[in-house]
Design an enzyme around this catalytic site. Structure first.
Site, PDB file in Angstrom:
ATOM      1  N   LYS A 273      -9.567  -5.843  -2.826  1.00 55.10           N
ATOM      2  CA  LYS A 273      -8.181  -6.337  -2.686  1.00 55.10           C
ATOM      3  C   LYS A 273      -8.129  -7.616  -1.852  1.00 55.10           C
ATOM      4  O   LYS A 273      -7.505  -8.599  -2.249  1.00 55.10           O
ATOM      5  CB  LYS A 273      -7.319  -5.254  -2.015  1.00 55.10           C
ATOM      6  CG  LYS A 273      -5.944  -5.749  -1.606  1.00 55.10           C
ATOM      7  CD  LYS A 273      -5.186  -4.764  -0.739  1.00 55.10           C
ATOM      8  CE  LYS A 273      -5.667  -4.682   0.673  1.00 55.10           C
ATOM      9  NZ  LYS A 273      -4.774  -5.117   1.734  1.00 55.10           N
ATOM     10  N   ASN A 274      -8.788  -7.613  -0.705  1.00 49.23           N
ATOM     11  CA  ASN A 274      -8.617  -8.743   0.208  1.00 49.23           C
ATOM     12  C   ASN A 274      -9.333 -10.004  -0.274  1.00 49.23           C
ATOM     13  O   ASN A 274      -8.976 -11.102   0.140  1.00 49.23           O
ATOM     14  CB  ASN A 274      -9.027  -8.351   1.629  1.00 49.23           C
ATOM     15  CG  ASN A 274      -8.015  -7.381   2.237  1.00 49.23           C
ATOM     16  OD1 ASN A 274      -6.877  -7.268   1.749  1.00 49.23           O
ATOM     17  ND2 ASN A 274      -8.411  -6.665   3.273  1.00 49.23           N
TER      18      ASN A 274
ATOM     19  N   CYS B 162       0.866  -4.491   7.000  1.00 50.34           N
ATOM     20  CA  CYS B 162       0.872  -3.276   7.819  1.00 50.34           C
ATOM     21  C   CYS B 162       1.104  -3.610   9.289  1.00 50.34           C
ATOM     22  O   CYS B 162       0.596  -4.604   9.808  1.00 50.34           O
ATOM     23  CB  CYS B 162      -0.461  -2.546   7.647  1.00 50.34           C
ATOM     24  SG  CYS B 162      -0.613  -1.741   6.053  1.00 50.34           S
TER      25      CYS B 162
ATOM     26  N   ARG C 216      -0.460  -9.593  15.080  1.00 48.73           N
ATOM     27  CA  ARG C 216      -0.871 -10.389  13.924  1.00 48.73           C
ATOM     28  C   ARG C 216      -0.270 -11.804  13.891  1.00 48.73           C
ATOM     29  O   ARG C 216       0.405 -12.189  12.932  1.00 48.73           O
ATOM     30  CB  ARG C 216      -0.592  -9.628  12.617  1.00 48.73           C
ATOM     31  CG  ARG C 216      -1.176  -8.235  12.628  1.00 48.73           C
ATOM     32  CD  ARG C 216      -1.079  -7.541  11.307  1.00 48.73           C
ATOM     33  NE  ARG C 216      -2.135  -7.952  10.398  1.00 48.73           N
ATOM     34  CZ  ARG C 216      -2.289  -7.478   9.166  1.00 48.73           C
ATOM     35  NH1 ARG C 216      -1.449  -6.589   8.697  1.00 48.73           N
ATOM     36  NH2 ARG C 216      -3.268  -7.882   8.401  1.00 48.73           N
TER      37      ARG C 216
ATOM     38  N   ARG D  62      -0.697   0.298  -1.790  1.00 47.71           N
ATOM     39  CA  ARG D  62      -0.853  -1.147  -1.586  1.00 47.71           C
ATOM     40  C   ARG D  62      -2.301  -1.579  -1.781  1.00 47.71           C
ATOM     41  O   ARG D  62      -2.567  -2.716  -2.155  1.00 47.71           O
ATOM     42  CB  ARG D  62      -0.448  -1.512  -0.149  1.00 47.71           C
ATOM     43  CG  ARG D  62       0.995  -1.263   0.139  1.00 47.71           C
ATOM     44  CD  ARG D  62       1.267  -1.552   1.569  1.00 47.71           C
ATOM     45  NE  ARG D  62       1.002  -2.970   1.798  1.00 47.71           N
ATOM     46  CZ  ARG D  62       1.547  -3.684   2.756  1.00 47.71           C
ATOM     47  NH1 ARG D  62       2.377  -3.099   3.589  1.00 47.71           N
ATOM     48  NH2 ARG D  62       1.266  -4.946   2.891  1.00 47.71           N
TER      49      ARG D  62
HETATM   50  C1  EPZ Z   1      -7.362  -9.384   7.103  1.00 45.45           C
HETATM   51  O1  EPZ Z   1      -6.174  -9.466   7.863  1.00 45.45           O
HETATM   52  C2  EPZ Z   1      -7.169  -8.249   6.155  1.00 45.45           C
HETATM   53  N1  EPZ Z   1      -6.004  -8.530   5.325  1.00 45.45           N
HETATM   54  C3  EPZ Z   1      -6.978  -6.955   6.943  1.00 45.45           C
HETATM   55  O2  EPZ Z   1      -6.913  -5.902   6.016  1.00 45.45           O
HETATM   56  C4  EPZ Z   1      -8.160  -6.736   7.871  1.00 45.45           C
HETATM   57  O3  EPZ Z   1      -7.879  -5.624   8.705  1.00 45.45           O
HETATM   58  C5  EPZ Z   1      -8.395  -7.957   8.741  1.00 45.45           C
HETATM   59  O4  EPZ Z   1      -8.511  -9.143   7.912  1.00 45.45           O
HETATM   60  C6  EPZ Z   1      -9.658  -7.843   9.593  1.00 45.45           C
HETATM   61  O5  EPZ Z   1     -10.779  -7.662   8.785  1.00 45.45           O
HETATM   62  C7  EPZ Z   1      -6.113  -9.347   4.285  1.00 45.45           C
HETATM   63  O6  EPZ Z   1      -7.182  -9.848   3.964  1.00 45.45           O
HETATM   64  C8  EPZ Z   1      -4.886  -9.581   3.480  1.00 45.45           C
HETATM   65  P1  EPZ Z   1      -7.507 -11.490  10.914  1.00 45.45           P
HETATM   66  P2  EPZ Z   1      -5.874 -10.750   8.728  1.00 45.45           P
HETATM   67  O7  EPZ Z   1      -6.773 -12.787  10.837  1.00 45.45           O
HETATM   68  O8  EPZ Z   1      -6.391 -11.949   7.999  1.00 45.45           O
HETATM   69  C9  EPZ Z   1      -6.054 -12.177  15.410  1.00 45.45           C
HETATM   70  C10 EPZ Z   1      -6.095  -3.925   5.103  1.00 45.45           C
HETATM   71  O9  EPZ Z   1      -5.939  -2.757   5.543  1.00 45.45           O
HETATM   72  N2  EPZ Z   1      -5.453 -13.424  14.912  1.00 45.45           N
HETATM   73  O10 EPZ Z   1      -8.960 -11.478  10.664  1.00 45.45           O
HETATM   74  O11 EPZ Z   1      -4.443 -10.712   9.095  1.00 45.45           O
HETATM   75  C11 EPZ Z   1      -5.339 -10.946  14.862  1.00 45.45           C
HETATM   76  O12 EPZ Z   1      -4.186 -10.639  15.592  1.00 45.45           O
HETATM   77  C12 EPZ Z   1      -5.724  -5.098   5.961  1.00 45.45           C
HETATM   78  O13 EPZ Z   1      -6.528  -4.188   3.980  1.00 45.45           O
HETATM   79  C13 EPZ Z   1      -4.895 -14.325  15.791  1.00 45.45           C
HETATM   80  O14 EPZ Z   1      -4.848 -14.099  17.005  1.00 45.45           O
HETATM   81  O15 EPZ Z   1      -6.779 -10.455   9.991  1.00 45.45           O
HETATM   82  C14 EPZ Z   1      -6.436  -9.907  14.960  1.00 45.45           C
HETATM   83  O16 EPZ Z   1      -6.472  -9.431  16.282  1.00 45.45           O
HETATM   84  C15 EPZ Z   1      -5.086  -4.704   7.245  1.00 45.45           C
HETATM   85  N3  EPZ Z   1      -4.353 -15.480  15.287  1.00 45.45           N
HETATM   86  C16 EPZ Z   1      -7.709 -10.706  14.687  1.00 45.45           C
HETATM   87  O17 EPZ Z   1      -7.366 -12.081  14.925  1.00 45.45           O
HETATM   88  C17 EPZ Z   1      -4.384 -15.787  13.968  1.00 45.45           C
HETATM   89  O18 EPZ Z   1      -3.885 -16.855  13.582  1.00 45.45           O
HETATM   90  C18 EPZ Z   1      -8.246 -10.569  13.272  1.00 45.45           C
HETATM   91  O19 EPZ Z   1      -7.216 -10.855  12.337  1.00 45.45           O
HETATM   92  C19 EPZ Z   1      -4.973 -14.872  13.077  1.00 45.45           C
HETATM   93  C20 EPZ Z   1      -5.490 -13.699  13.575  1.00 45.45           C
END
Ligand code: EPZ
Length: 431
Positions: free
Chosen positions: A22-23, A117, A122, A404
């Site tokens: 999915k991702n 979610c 985030r 989802r």
């Molecule tokens: C992606 O979310 C995935 N979603 C998530 O999958 C997954 O849990 C996550 O990556 C981590 O592997 C999609 O691909 C659509 P991140 P994303 O940016 O991109 C912080 C599922 O269940 N951060 O890697 O939103 C953030 O708060 C979902 O399929 C910032 O601080 O995750 C987190 O603590 C849930 N600033 C960490 O980085 C930013 O601008 C990792 O988030 C971006 C992120």
């Protein structure tokens, strides 16, 4: 609202075919609009997040021909709007990929703030930092709950991400492929879906090097062309079925997987007594969990790839909840990913969460069916596993979250012997 009714205690046997990631598919769909030529995507998972994003690109004028449940042809030539601002798109996280893709293609975008979610704050500051470094003017409009982005001279730049964000890495790649000059992303995310999106973009004529390492270099090109691309298998769907077999016991072969992507999960399961074997051709794993033996205890820390994925944290917690001994699970990526623990406690688990960061688990011999609610996607998968392993009947409400990200989850589980049915609860009954 949909619900599952699960009669637990039945070991799982047989085969499951794992779908597309999915991702990865979300980034790929957004990338597909970067060219005016048709792009064929295969192994798309038929899940609601994907369907929402396909509707969103239709909404800005792209044509999307759904050949079958897992194959679509997308053509971005007809895009006639840069405004992605519907009630629907706010429900998914990946709406932000249309920001990178539209500024790359059209030089501007207006995109609703991402939803998804509720597993933590985030923020998207790293996405915006990256886009701004490429010359994009980004304004967050709180009143309209959207982001305006525009650029006159999209140019390459050096970007150091403060956190190795999956979303920011993909978004910057999407914008940078058509920028003038070279972009370097340091402290880039390394998840398999990053590599898949980069491979996809390269198949369209992009020049991206280093995806899967900390440093990604993107050499901007003038234009991209159509392609045919098959999405990689879903690491998290596979990992979820592995944990289901571990907890509910049995012997199941997962087909269409990339075992290398599953190593953090396999090695943790092997450590506590599950047998995981890879087929010779490297496309299947067989998972055996002895119905007569209790699994052990362990410590798990979520980490960016190749560490233990945060998207598998709830599922492994459920496995450890039934292990013999005390386990600890540390969530290091998101601040609010233990909301499902209250539901497990209702089922008889002995788990205490400290500071929303650490789950201290005292393994119990059995948990018991009851009425529970799903708080988010991966938590929902984990609660399903708990119900499969439990004595008696579990009624699980709000399984729409699961849909989802998991295609036909109940059907695939029934195929390996689970007693699970899905019911739609109408509004009158809900009230
Ligand atoms: C992606 O979310 C995935 N979603 C998530 O999958 C997954 O849990 C996550 O990556 C981590 O592997 C999609 O691909 C659509 P991140 P994303 O940016 O991109 C912080 C599922 O269940 N951060 O890697 O939103 C953030 O708060 C979902 O399929 C910032 O601080 O995750 C987190 O603590 C849930 N600033 C960490 O980085 C930013 O601008 C990792 O988030 C971006 C992120």
């Amino acid at each position: 609202m949909n619900r599952y009714i699960i009669n637990g205690g039945k070991p799982l046997h047989g085969e499951v075919v794992i779908g597309g990631a999915k991702n990865a598919a979300l980034g790929i769909i957004a990338g597909a609009i970067l060219t005016d030529e048709p792009v064929t995507i295969e192994n798309l998972p038929d899940v609601s997040d994907i369907n929402v994003l396909l509707d969103a690109i239709r909404g800005i004028g792209a044509t999307v021909e759904r050949i079958d449940a897992h194959k679509a042809v997308i053509c971005g030539k007809t895009i006639n709007s840069v405004v992605v601002n519907s009630e629907v798109i706010q429900k998914i996280r990946a709406s932000y990929y249309l920001l990178g893709a539209l500024v790359g293609k059209k030089g501007k975008a207006q995109v609703a703030m991402p939803g998804g979610c509720e597993i933590g704050a985030r923020p998207i500051d790293q996405h915006l930092k990256g886009l701004r470094a490429l010359g994009v003017k980004c304004d967050e409009n709180d009143a309209e709950n959207c982001i305006y982005a525009s650029v006159t001279n999209l140019h390459g730049s050096g970007i150091f991400l403060d956190v190795a964000s999956v979303g920011a890495t993909i978004n910057i790649m999407l914008a940078a492929v058509l920028a003038k000059g070279t972009t370097t992303i340091e402290n880039a995310a390394k998840e398999p879906h990053i590599v898949d999106v980069a491979n996809f973009l390269n198949s369209m004529g992009a020049r991206i090097k280093g995806a899967g390492t900390d440093v990604i270099r993107i050499f901007g090109v003038e234009s991209l062309k159509g392609t045919e691309y098959t999405v990689i298998p879903d690491q998290i769907e596979a990992g979820t079925f592995m944990c289901a077999v571990a907890a509910a016991k049995g012997d199941v072969t997962l087909k269409n997987v990339i075992p290398r992507h599953l190593e953090a999960i396999s090695s943790k399961l092997e450590e506590i007594g599950v047998t995981v074997t890879e087929s010779e051709d490297g496309t299947e794993v067989r998972v055996v969990s002895d119905v007569n033996a209790r699994l052990g205890a362990s410590t798990v820390r979520t980490r960016v790839y190749p560490g233990f994925p945060t998207d598998m944290q709830p599922q492994i917690t459920v496995v450890l909840m039934l292990g013999d001994g005390d386990s600890t699970v540390y969530e290091t990526i998101f601040e609010n990913r233990f909301r499902y623990v209250d539901e497990l406690v209702k089922m008889g688990a002995e788990i205490k969460v400290k500071n929303n960061e650490t789950a201290k688990i005292h393994g119990v011999e059995a948990v018991h069916g009851t009425h529970i609610d799903v708080p988010d996607l991966r938590a929902g998968a984990a609660l399903t596993i708990a119900a499969l392993a439990a004595d008696g009947q579990t009624v699980m409400d709000w399984i729409d979250y699961i849909e989802r990200g998991y295609e036909d989850f109940d059907g695939k589980l029934r195929g390996i012997g689970a007693d699970i049915v899905k019911e739609t609860v109408n509004d009158i009954e809900e009230a």
